[in-house]
Design an enzyme around this catalytic site. Structure first.
Site, short mmCIF file in Angstrom:
data_model
loop_
_atom_site.label_atom_id
_atom_site.label_comp_id
_atom_site.label_asym_id
_atom_site.label_seq_id
_atom_site.Cartn_x
_atom_site.Cartn_y
_atom_site.Cartn_z
N ASP A 92 -3.62 5.30 -3.18
CA ASP A 92 -3.82 3.86 -3.43
C ASP A 92 -3.27 3.34 -2.24
O ASP A 92 -2.28 3.40 -1.71
CB ASP A 92 -3.14 3.22 -4.78
CG ASP A 92 -3.62 1.78 -4.92
OD1 ASP A 92 -3.63 1.21 -4.07
OD2 ASP A 92 -3.89 1.52 -5.86
N ILE A 93 -4.21 2.53 -1.35
CA ILE A 93 -3.75 1.96 -0.12
C ILE A 93 -2.73 0.91 -0.30
O ILE A 93 -1.96 0.72 0.49
CB ILE A 93 -4.84 1.25 0.83
CG1 ILE A 93 -5.65 0.11 0.15
CG2 ILE A 93 -5.75 2.47 1.24
CD1 ILE A 93 -6.66 -0.60 0.96
N GLN A 100 -8.71 -5.12 -14.20
CA GLN A 100 -9.46 -4.23 -13.31
C GLN A 100 -10.12 -4.99 -12.00
O GLN A 100 -10.46 -5.87 -12.16
CB GLN A 100 -10.77 -3.72 -14.00
CG GLN A 100 -11.53 -2.65 -13.14
CD GLN A 100 -12.59 -2.20 -14.06
OE1 GLN A 100 -12.97 -2.63 -15.05
NE2 GLN A 100 -13.08 -0.95 -13.71
N HIS A 129 -11.14 3.84 -13.15
CA HIS A 129 -10.02 4.52 -12.24
C HIS A 129 -8.87 4.39 -13.00
O HIS A 129 -8.67 3.60 -13.95
CB HIS A 129 -9.92 3.99 -10.99
CG HIS A 129 -9.42 2.37 -10.86
ND1 HIS A 129 -10.45 1.54 -10.94
CD2 HIS A 129 -8.35 1.90 -10.50
CE1 HIS A 129 -9.97 0.44 -10.67
NE2 HIS A 129 -8.75 0.70 -10.48
N HIS A 148 -4.47 4.42 -12.64
CA HIS A 148 -3.30 4.59 -11.74
C HIS A 148 -2.37 5.58 -12.22
O HIS A 148 -2.08 5.55 -13.28
CB HIS A 148 -2.80 3.23 -11.63
CG HIS A 148 -3.64 2.20 -11.14
ND1 HIS A 148 -3.35 1.80 -9.62
CD2 HIS A 148 -4.70 1.36 -11.56
CE1 HIS A 148 -4.35 0.89 -9.34
NE2 HIS A 148 -4.97 0.43 -10.41
#
Ligand SMILES: [Zn+2]
Length: 145
Positions: A39-40, A102, A108, A110
């Protein structure tokens, strides 16, 4: 807390573009159905996103096989996070819909390493309704299964 919200049209979302290799990612793992990448936002070091390769907006839009593989990949990544980062805690977060938290409309999950005083908080307002109310909720759900 800064929050990124992807407003791309379905099928052109950032995760579809990432799966297609059109935008770079720090990829961790992929198989036929899922992909895992850093995750950026890196809420904590080792924070990974696991997504389906096919565009599905939410968990409710996945096939049973995609949903199962999503969790299997998350487990595999969680084991790698434990080995590589050894956090004292680990949180999995899977959000659906804007009101569910979301921010990218492509399903997705995490995988977030957790530490003391890492700044992550959850507001969890317990209601504790009477047992008859719980039984009514359960009946509604059994009828819907
Ligand atoms: Zn997508």
């Amino acid at each position: 807390m800064p929050m990124f919200v992807d407003t791309s049209p379905p099928g052109q979302c950032i995760f579809c573009r990432l799966v297609a290799g059109e935008i770079p990612s720090a990829k961790v793992y992929e198989d036929a159905l899922t992909i895992a990448f850093m995750d950026i936002g890196q809420v904590t070091p080792g924070h990974v996103l696991v997504a389906t390769k096919r565009h599905a907006a939410t968990l409710l839009d996945t096939t049973p096989e995609e949903a199962a593989t999503l969790m299997q990949t998350a487990r595999r990544v969680a084991l790698a996070v434990r080995t590589a980062f050894d956090p004292p805690g680990l949180t999995l977060l899977q959000a659906n819909g804007a009101l569910g938290g979301q921010t990218v409309a492509h399903v997705h999950l995490h995988v977030v390493p957790r530490h003391e005083d890492d700044g992550i908080t959850f507001t969890w307002p317990r209601q504790e309704p009477p047992a008859a109310v719980l039984a009514g909720y359960a009946e509604r759900l059994r009828a819907a299964l």
